[in-house]
Every structure is written in C-alpha cells, then in structure tokens.
Design a protein around this motif. Structure first.
Motif, PDB file in Angstrom:
ATOM      1  N   ALA A   1       0.869  -1.172   0.000  1.00  0.00           N
ATOM      2  CA  ALA A   1       0.000   0.000   0.000  1.00  0.00           C
ATOM      3  C   ALA A   1       0.906   1.223   0.000  1.00  0.00           C
ATOM      4  N   ASN A   2       0.880   1.976  -1.069  1.00  0.00           N
ATOM      5  CA  ASN A   2       1.785   3.114  -1.229  1.00  0.00           C
ATOM      6  C   ASN A   2       1.017   4.366  -1.596  1.00  0.00           C
ATOM      7  N   ALA A   3       1.210   5.406  -0.804  1.00  0.00           N
ATOM      8  CA  ALA A   3       0.531   6.675  -1.043  1.00  0.00           C
ATOM      9  C   ALA A   3       1.299   7.502  -2.065  1.00  0.00           C
ATOM     10  N   TYR A   4       0.570   8.266  -2.843  1.00  0.00           N
ATOM     11  CA  TYR A   4       1.175   9.175  -3.818  1.00  0.00           C
ATOM     12  C   TYR A   4       1.624  10.437  -3.105  1.00  0.00           C
ATOM     13  N   LEU A   5       2.930  10.540  -2.846  1.00  0.00           N
ATOM     14  CA  LEU A   5       3.480  11.709  -2.200  1.00  0.00           C
ATOM     15  C   LEU A   5       3.604  12.861  -3.189  1.00  0.00           C
TER      16      LEU A   5
ATOM     17  N   THR B   1      12.973   8.301  -5.197  1.00  0.00           N
ATOM     18  CA  THR B   1      11.726   8.169  -4.448  1.00  0.00           C
ATOM     19  C   THR B   1      11.103   6.802  -4.694  1.00  0.00           C
ATOM     20  N   GLY B   2      10.081   6.534  -3.916  1.00  0.00           N
ATOM     21  CA  GLY B   2       9.167   5.448  -4.214  1.00  0.00           C
ATOM     22  C   GLY B   2       7.966   6.054  -4.923  1.00  0.00           C
ATOM     23  N   ARG B   3       6.769   5.768  -4.386  1.00  0.00           N
ATOM     24  CA  ARG B   3       5.547   6.251  -5.027  1.00  0.00           C
ATOM     25  C   ARG B   3       5.358   7.751  -4.783  1.00  0.00           C
ATOM     26  N   VAL B   4       5.419   8.535  -5.812  1.00  0.00           N
ATOM     27  CA  VAL B   4       5.043   9.943  -5.790  1.00  0.00           C
ATOM     28  C   VAL B   4       4.178  10.197  -7.019  1.00  0.00           C
ATOM     29  N   GLY B   5       3.427  11.271  -7.021  1.00  0.00           N
ATOM     30  CA  GLY B   5       2.714  11.637  -8.225  1.00  0.00           C
ATOM     31  C   GLY B   5       3.708  11.897  -9.348  1.00  0.00           C
ATOM     32  N   ASP B   6       3.413  11.399 -10.538  1.00  0.00           N
ATOM     33  CA  ASP B   6       4.372  11.545 -11.642  1.00  0.00           C
ATOM     34  C   ASP B   6       4.775  13.002 -11.873  1.00  0.00           C
ATOM     35  N   PRO B   7       3.836  13.957 -11.930  1.00  0.00           N
ATOM     36  CA  PRO B   7       4.256  15.347 -12.142  1.00  0.00           C
ATOM     37  C   PRO B   7       5.129  15.890 -11.019  1.00  0.00           C
ATOM     38  N   ALA B   8       4.981  15.342  -9.800  1.00  0.00           N
ATOM     39  CA  ALA B   8       5.758  15.833  -8.666  1.00  0.00           C
ATOM     40  C   ALA B   8       7.256  15.660  -8.880  1.00  0.00           C
ATOM     41  N   LEU B   9       7.648  14.682  -9.700  1.00  0.00           N
ATOM     42  CA  LEU B   9       9.065  14.493 -10.006  1.00  0.00           C
ATOM     43  C   LEU B   9       9.657  15.724 -10.677  1.00  0.00           C
ATOM     44  N   PHE B  10       8.836  16.449 -11.415  1.00  0.00           N
ATOM     45  CA  PHE B  10       9.275  17.673 -12.087  1.00  0.00           C
ATOM     46  C   PHE B  10       9.001  18.908 -11.221  1.00  0.00           C
ATOM     47  N   VAL B  11       7.916  18.877 -10.467  1.00  0.00           N
ATOM     48  CA  VAL B  11       7.577  20.020  -9.619  1.00  0.00           C
ATOM     49  C   VAL B  11       8.627  20.217  -8.535  1.00  0.00           C
ATOM     50  N   GLY B  12       9.100  19.125  -7.929  1.00  0.00           N
ATOM     51  CA  GLY B  12      10.088  19.241  -6.855  1.00  0.00           C
ATOM     52  C   GLY B  12      11.313  20.028  -7.251  1.00  0.00           C
ATOM     53  N   PRO B  13      11.970  19.696  -8.375  1.00  0.00           N
ATOM     54  CA  PRO B  13      13.132  20.485  -8.793  1.00  0.00           C
ATOM     55  C   PRO B  13      12.803  21.941  -9.054  1.00  0.00           C
ATOM     56  N   LEU B  14      11.631  22.225  -9.611  1.00  0.00           N
ATOM     57  CA  LEU B  14      11.257  23.614  -9.892  1.00  0.00           C
ATOM     58  C   LEU B  14      10.993  24.383  -8.599  1.00  0.00           C
ATOM     59  N   VAL B  15      10.359  23.740  -7.632  1.00  0.00           N
ATOM     60  CA  VAL B  15      10.153  24.379  -6.318  1.00  0.00           C
ATOM     61  C   VAL B  15      11.494  24.721  -5.694  1.00  0.00           C
ATOM     62  N   HIS B  16      12.427  23.794  -5.766  1.00  0.00           N
ATOM     63  CA  HIS B  16      13.752  24.052  -5.211  1.00  0.00           C
ATOM     64  C   HIS B  16      14.466  25.169  -5.972  1.00  0.00           C
TER      65      HIS B  16
END
Length: 445
Positions: free
Chosen positions: A147-151, A169-184
């Motif tokens: 059971a894996n939540a979409y972080l 990462t493990g389970r994250v929302g697919d777009p979050a992989l791109f959002v994280g670097p942009l937030v940083h």
C-alpha cells in the motif's frame, strides 16, 4: 537555490522499460539543470514489494543501475541533478546501490537522497477503507501485499535543498518528479496553487517522455513522425512564473508538435478542471499551447486550487494465478484448425476441473482485440488460451493442455509457449494526507 534564471528540465524515461539512449543524449547535449526518470506504473510497485519480500535488498527498478551507469558520469561533469521514482518499494536500498555504483565509477563527493514515507501498509490494514475504483472496501481484497501513497513534491525539493545530486523516491505523483526540482530552483511555496498547478501541468506534459516527441503520436499513414528510430526525449525551459517552452535536443529524432502536445495534455485526465495531485488540484482549462518554432511549443496559462485533504493509495494484493498457452497454425485451413483447437482445449479443461469463469480463448490476429467482421481467411493464426485460477497447479494444466495439441488435436500446430504467473492486482483508496510522514535520508559517497 539555483536562482531566477530559466531552468531546463528533461524527461529521461516515461516507464520502467524505456530506452536509455535518449536520456544520455539529453544529459550530453540538452544543457540541463535536472533530468527526471519516471519509471513507476500502478502495478510496478506492488510487484516490487513482492520482490522485496523474497529478497530484502531488492525491490527497486532493475534498470536503475544501468541508467545511472550510462548517465551519472556525464551528469556529474555537467552539473545535472537527477530525480527518479525508480526506488519503487525500496528507495533507500536503491540509494545505497547507486552509491556503490558511484564508487565503482570513481565518482566522489556525491549525495544521494532517498525519499521515504510512501509505504502506508499499516494505515491501510488498520481498518477497512472504501475503494475508489470499485464497490467495496479494502477488507474485500485478498492478501494485501503493498500500500503506497502518492506523495508530493515537498520531499524531493527537500532532498535537493540538502545538496543531493540524485533524488530517489518510491511512489510519488508523476508530475511531482518535475515540480520538486522547480520548487527548489525557484524557491516557490507549495502553498501557491497557481504556480504549483502550472508546474504540475508542465510535469504532466513531460512525464511520459517519448510520447510528447511523437512516439505514441505516430500512426503509419495518418500521422507521420520523422526519425522515429532516433526518437529524442523532451525537455522544458521553465521560467519563474511557471510558463515554459517544450522542446528537444536539436537534431534528435521525433517531432515535438502542437498536436502531440495537445494529446499528451489530455492524457489520463478525467476532469480538466480538477486534476488531483498531492500538492494541488490542477486546473487545465486555461492552458495555452502555441508553436513558437519547429520543435518548440510554448506553454502558458493553467492554474490550480489548494491541495486535497486526502492522498490516493495504490494497493497491491495477491489475486490468484494465470495459466496461459499459445499455439500457431499456418497454411490452408489455418483458421478452422485454430478454432477447433480452441474448442478442444475448452472442453478438456472443463473435463479435468479447471474453472473457466475467468478465461479467454482468443484467435490472435482475428478476434483477440478487434472483434468486428472478418475479412478473407488468414494464412496463419495463433490460438491463445488464458485462464485465471486459484492455484498454480490449476494454472499449469492450462498450458499443458495447449501443448498436448501437438499430437492430440488438429494437425500442423507449432510454436507452443506456456506459462504460469502469479497475479498481483491493484486497487485504490484514499487516506488522510496527515497520515503520511515523508522523510529524506542522505547517502553520501
């Protein structure tokens, strides 16, 4: 923080088995700040959890180390930072394996961040939860294995802020992989739904990699894509206001067209006004795309609303076994012989007690997918029998009966294949967002 300049972020993979060469091209020629490998489908993580149960050091994408071997030296030399969800069921094990690979390659002063916290098996098994993709609750599922939540993007940005060169990462929302670097990179607040909504849409456009540059757009005779064998993967030039230009490496194959971009924009979108992610409910209705130049699509507009109070959870559970057998017939009378073979196996399976309430009997090339009116008789047909059973032994009988057609059925059958495989099925539920506590662990080389 990288600052206010335009950030170049590339899509190095759109699924676990994606090609590596386009990612190498992006790193070497794309002048990137970040490269993202999206490698985790709905069922992939459940299968990875099963692998980890059998071998605790396993459970991450088996192609991860080959991807890193091919791109990490060039990425380090060019200052490209890598983000991937290839950690699957074991992000920390993946980070440690990448660290060992880096030492083997002679790379030093490397930081690898493992994002943990998506594994919510304890939460899901504590009490029944309503399922969101069917009737019933989690109590109705057979043995739950994962059971894996979409972080969201927050822990990815945190890992980068701690100096990570690679974030796994493990389970994250697919777009979050791109959002994280942009937030940083831009210092955005995750509480700004307009910016995060637009960034999420950019991530959604990029997440399937070669789909955007024509790989899934191509349709022989209808939609021509040049240089498909040399398909290049996309990148985005993103500005501080979350506007962007979608493009690819000059000279690479494929075509980043307006039509393909529109197709990808709507891919897997149920409601353009409400695309739910952990960080935001993105709104695609005001997105504007226009062709700025060949292979350059400008993106603007879009927005979002505050993040939902719940997170989607992908639940993997054991659901029996599939037994399969295939056999080919060719030449005159191929179709009627294949049809006879199907009927013979159907009757024999019923005779030996294999339940057929969840079975398929297909004539591949005839009715396995397209069941419309048939044309002229084919010269070759492949018969396929596939049955889901409760036990592996029953599943084994399916392939055995197909193989027996060699001498116990219509003449001329050949090329038999047979298999038995366990079924790991997937269901979905929602849990409160505050039930999850992501964290970042740094592994250093």
């Amino acid at each position: 923080m990288i600052g206010q300049r335009t950030i170049r972020i590339g899509a190095g993979a759109g699924f676990a088995g994606d090609r590596i060469e386009p990612a190498v091209e992006l790193v070497e020629k794309g002048e990137l700040d970040f490269l993202v490998f999206e490698c985790l489908a709905e069922r992939t993580i459940a299968l990875a959890q099963s692998e980890r149960r059998a071998q605790p050091s396993a459970g991450f994408d088996p192609m991860l180390l080959e991807r890193m071997r091919r791109v990490l030296p060039a990425a380090r030399a060019r200052g490209v930072r890598i983000v991937t969800n290839a950690g699957a069921a074991n992000p920390l094990g993946a980070a440690e394996a990448v660290a060992a690979l880096a030492r083997e390659l002679g790379l030093t002063s490397l930081k690898i961040a493992a994002v943990l916290g998506d594994d919510v098996l304890d939460v899901v098994t504590a009490k029944p939860l309503p399922l969101i993709d069917r009737a019933g609750t989690t109590a109705d599922l057979a043995a739950i294995v994962s059971a894996n939540a979409y972080l969201g993007a927050g822990p990815i940005a945190d890992g980068l802020a701690q100096g990570a060169d690679v974030v796994i990462t493990g389970r994250v929302g697919d777009p979050a992989l791109f959002v994280g670097p942009l937030v940083h990179a831009f210092g955005w607040s995750l509480d700004d739904p307009s910016l995060i909504g637009r960034a999420t849409i950019i991530g959604h456009l990029l997440e399937c990699a070669g789909q955007l540059t024509g790989g899934y757009f191509a349709d022989a005779g209808r939609k021509t894509v040049p240089g498909l064998a040399r398909l290049g993967f996309p990148l985005a030039e993103v500005k501080n206001d979350a506007s962007a230009v979608l493009t690819k490496v000059a000279g690479s194959g494929g075509h980043l067209s307006l039509a393909a971009s529109k197709e990808q924009l709507l891919y897997e979108i149920l409601d353009p006004a409400a695309y739910y992610q952990a960080d935001v409910i993105a709104d695609l209705r005001t997105v504007r795309l226009h062709e700025e130049a060949p292979d350059r699509i400008a993106f603007s507009g879009g927005g979002g609303n505050p993040r939902p109070e719940t997170l989607k959870v992908s639940i993997g559970y054991d659901d029996g076994f599939i037994g399969e057998g295939q056999i080919s017939y060719a030449g005159p009378g191929a179709l009627p012989r294949a049809e006879l073979a199907i009927e013979v196996v159907r009757e024999r399976l019923a005779m030996i007690g294999v339940p057929l309430d969840d079975a398929r009997f297909d004539l591949m090339g005839i009715d396995a997918v397209d069941r419309t009116e048939r044309g002229r008789p084919p010269r070759e047909v492949r018969a396929r029998v596939c049955v889901r059973t409760a036990t592996a032994e029953l599943a084994r009988r399916v392939g055995a009966e197909v193989e027996a057609l060699y001498t116990n059925g219509p003449f001329g059958g050949g090329g038999v294949t047979r298999s038995v495989r366990p079924v790991v099925a997937v269901a979905s539920a929602l849990i409160p967002a505050d039930a999850v506590s992501p964290c970042v662990v740094i592994v250093e080389v």
